[in-house]
Design a protein around this motif. Sequence first.
Motif, PDB file in Angstrom:
ATOM      1  N   ASN A 145       0.736  -1.207  -0.061  1.00  0.00           N
ATOM      2  CA  ASN A 145      -0.061   0.069   0.127  1.00  0.00           C
ATOM      3  C   ASN A 145       0.771   1.288   0.012  1.00  0.00           C
ATOM      4  OD1 ASN A 145      -2.595  -0.175  -0.028  1.00  0.00           O
ATOM      5  ND2 ASN A 145      -3.103  -0.010   2.149  1.00  0.00           N
ATOM      6  N   ALA A 198      -3.363  11.586  -6.685  1.00  0.00           N
ATOM      7  CA  ALA A 198      -4.614  10.634  -6.857  1.00  0.00           C
ATOM      8  C   ALA A 198      -5.297  10.660  -5.574  1.00  0.00           C
ATOM      9  CB  ALA A 198      -4.034   9.247  -7.521  1.00  0.00           C
ATOM     10  N   GLN A 199      -4.660  10.221  -4.439  1.00  0.00           N
ATOM     11  CA  GLN A 199      -5.352  10.182  -3.154  1.00  0.00           C
ATOM     12  C   GLN A 199      -6.045  11.348  -2.620  1.00  0.00           C
ATOM     13  OE1 GLN A 199      -2.045   8.729  -0.768  1.00  0.00           O
ATOM     14  NE2 GLN A 199      -2.722   6.562  -0.896  1.00  0.00           N
ATOM     15  N   HIS A 213      -7.658  13.575  -4.508  1.00  0.00           N
ATOM     16  CA  HIS A 213      -8.483  13.719  -5.540  1.00  0.00           C
ATOM     17  C   HIS A 213      -9.501  14.907  -5.398  1.00  0.00           C
ATOM     18  CE1 HIS A 213     -10.781  13.566  -9.522  1.00  0.00           C
ATOM     19  NE2 HIS A 213     -11.585  13.076  -8.831  1.00  0.00           N
ATOM     20  N   ASP A 256      -8.541  11.384   0.419  1.00  0.00           N
ATOM     21  CA  ASP A 256      -9.941  11.019   0.282  1.00  0.00           C
ATOM     22  C   ASP A 256     -10.407  10.095   1.217  1.00  0.00           C
ATOM     23  OD1 ASP A 256      -9.786  12.849  -1.675  1.00  0.00           O
ATOM     24  OD2 ASP A 256     -10.325  11.341  -3.272  1.00  0.00           O
ATOM     25  N   PHE A 257      -9.634   9.000   1.492  1.00  0.00           N
ATOM     26  CA  PHE A 257      -9.903   8.097   2.264  1.00  0.00           C
ATOM     27  C   PHE A 257      -9.049   7.987   3.362  1.00  0.00           C
ATOM     28  CE2 PHE A 257     -10.999   6.685  -2.156  1.00  0.00           C
ATOM     29  CZ  PHE A 257     -12.180   6.318  -1.751  1.00  0.00           C
ATOM     30  N   SER A 258      -9.780   7.997   4.749  1.00  0.00           N
ATOM     31  CA  SER A 258      -8.885   7.888   5.903  1.00  0.00           C
ATOM     32  C   SER A 258      -8.609   6.347   6.070  1.00  0.00           C
ATOM     33  CB  SER A 258      -9.626   8.470   7.086  1.00  0.00           C
ATOM     34  OG  SER A 258     -10.886   7.960   7.339  1.00  0.00           O
ATOM     35  N   ASN A 259      -7.811   6.076   7.238  1.00  0.00           N
ATOM     36  CA  ASN A 259      -7.396   4.621   7.352  1.00  0.00           C
ATOM     37  C   ASN A 259      -6.766   3.960   6.313  1.00  0.00           C
ATOM     38  OD1 ASN A 259      -8.392   4.210  10.295  1.00  0.00           O
ATOM     39  ND2 ASN A 259     -10.449   4.681   9.273  1.00  0.00           N
ATOM     40  N   ASN A 260      -6.155   4.806   5.383  1.00  0.00           N
ATOM     41  CA  ASN A 260      -5.189   3.906   4.341  1.00  0.00           C
ATOM     42  C   ASN A 260      -3.909   3.899   5.280  1.00  0.00           C
ATOM     43  OD1 ASN A 260      -5.856   3.207   1.673  1.00  0.00           O
ATOM     44  ND2 ASN A 260      -5.953   5.343   0.969  1.00  0.00           N
ATOM     45  N   HIS A 261      -3.187   2.750   5.212  1.00  0.00           N
ATOM     46  CA  HIS A 261      -2.105   2.406   5.968  1.00  0.00           C
ATOM     47  C   HIS A 261      -1.003   1.765   5.029  1.00  0.00           C
ATOM     48  CE1 HIS A 261      -4.954   2.505   9.075  1.00  0.00           C
ATOM     49  NE2 HIS A 261      -4.093   2.732   9.985  1.00  0.00           N
TER      50      HIS A 261
END
Lengths: 293, 293
Positions: free
Chosen positions: A55, A112-113, A115, A171-176
């Motif tokens: 990731n 992109a993240q 966006h 855009d998305f939290s909890n990406n690790h």
Amino acid sequence: MAGAIGYLGPKGTFTKIAVDSMFNGEVKKSYKTIPECVDAIQDEEVEYAVLPLENTIEGTVNITLDYLIQAKEVKIVSEVIVPIRQHLMVHKDNVKSWKELDVVYSHAHAIAQCHTFLHDEFKNVEPQTMTSTGAAAEFVSKHPELNIGAIANHLAAEAYELAIVKKDIHDFSNNHTRFVVLHKKDIPLTSTRLEAKGNKTTLIITLPSDNPGTLHQVLAAFAWRKLNLSKIESRPMKTGLGNYYFLIDIEAKMDDILIPNAIAEMESLGCQVSVLGSYPYYLYNGNGVTLTV
Amino acid sequence: MAGAIGYLGPKGTFTKIAVDSMFNGEVKKSYKTIPECVDAIQDEEVEYAVLPLENTIEGTVNITLDYLIQAKEVKIVSEVIVPIRQHLMVHKDNVKSWKELDVVYSHAHAIAQCHTFLHDEFKNVEPQTMTSTGAAAEFVSKHPELNIGAIANHLAAEAYELAIVKKDIHDFSNNHTRFVVLHKKDIPLTSTRLEAKGNKTTLIITLPSDNPGTLHQVLAAFAWRKLNLSKIESRPMKTGLGNYYFLIDIEAKMDDILIPNAIAEMESLGCQVSVLGSYPYYLYNGNGVTLTV
């Protein structure tokens, strides 16, 4: 160089956050690519190396895994999980004019993240890609005369003395991102600074043939022993399309009975099993630990 | 714009190979990021879009999947698999001096993939990273006065009129990238130019709890129906660490009985199942099809 720590550079990247959260005071040596870093461990240029496994923004999982499977004497001895948090930052001279930025620089994946944020707040600003989030921050730090910003992490802001003007714009939290610590000896590395969240054992399992029933039997070997899996991923073999091996993380430390027996059972079904490591894992969420850049 | 094809640019990348192998003569519109490309489909700016789903050099799988799961009305209607082949190329004026290159440019991942070749043949040349393999090829094409090279694919060599001086310099053969064709209607897209290798149905399955037994039951639903899986991957939920969903590819076309019954069984176990698409897949190996750049 005994005792040195290798990592995938440059400074100001997420890998640097991972290495700084695990190591403090050691000599840190940055490498340009993942294979160079694996070589450095094998050749004993460094004692430990920190690489992204899943990731990540700048690296790819696949490259780390490909080279790790080849380098049989290198083991995973620890893991640190770092939340991916992206911030908008500008040169300290340009804090007042950040809403009128002309250009936003970052790595393509970070752009992109973010966006939705860029679409809503900087619709008419063309984002420009750089080779890393760290390189984008460095560029902004060198051009106070331009009204430009970078998307990068907090360590990049510190390293290049930039001002964060908008936090957490992804855009998305909890990406690790998962980072592994590699070492030549199969001895788990415990952190004195981070609290362990648990233990994992990572296996590579090659099935005897492309048979859905065998995978089902393999999982049964874990299920009835109540060995919880935190990850399962099929990956194509290097021999061509249609042949797969499996990467499996068991949520347990290597023991004398349960995991060895499960492995013996899988081998009796015709599977090839190799253990990439059994190690503690840590979460670095930016609280309580001051990183040395 | 009706009938247009969106893709992740720039030209000379692996995504462009995928889009050119599937589409011929249509208007092709390049986008800078994966989310912009998904938006373009949703907003009907383009009719189809081609994005990397797995193993790519310039994109990341995770970003495509994250946005695809959000965009519920967008379906996978076709897939094309492109072998990752990296070549060393130089400006046509510099063909004779390629063994004495001063700098080699490429995307960081491509440089990593050609680690052994660079280590053996260009040990004293410092590779320089660019934002894409296409950008590296473009840079080399604009600087005939410099003795430099790029690592990129054959399409980049054609697009920027470079001479390939060493073919297939990547460390691992049989690395492939999967690209998906997205469309708003759930109608499989068949290629008139490539030969179909089979069909796939892609499911997203969320388990009721982090329970190894449930995954085992889910796989049983496929195994006893002899539904072969060509991929299984657990991925963290956006709600936090420790919760997973599964991405599963079944090697079969959606039918009236087997797959719907398997889905109904999984739902009765408390799983949430969504179908991302059921579609034919193709392999583009560079033979027999001339690409229009």
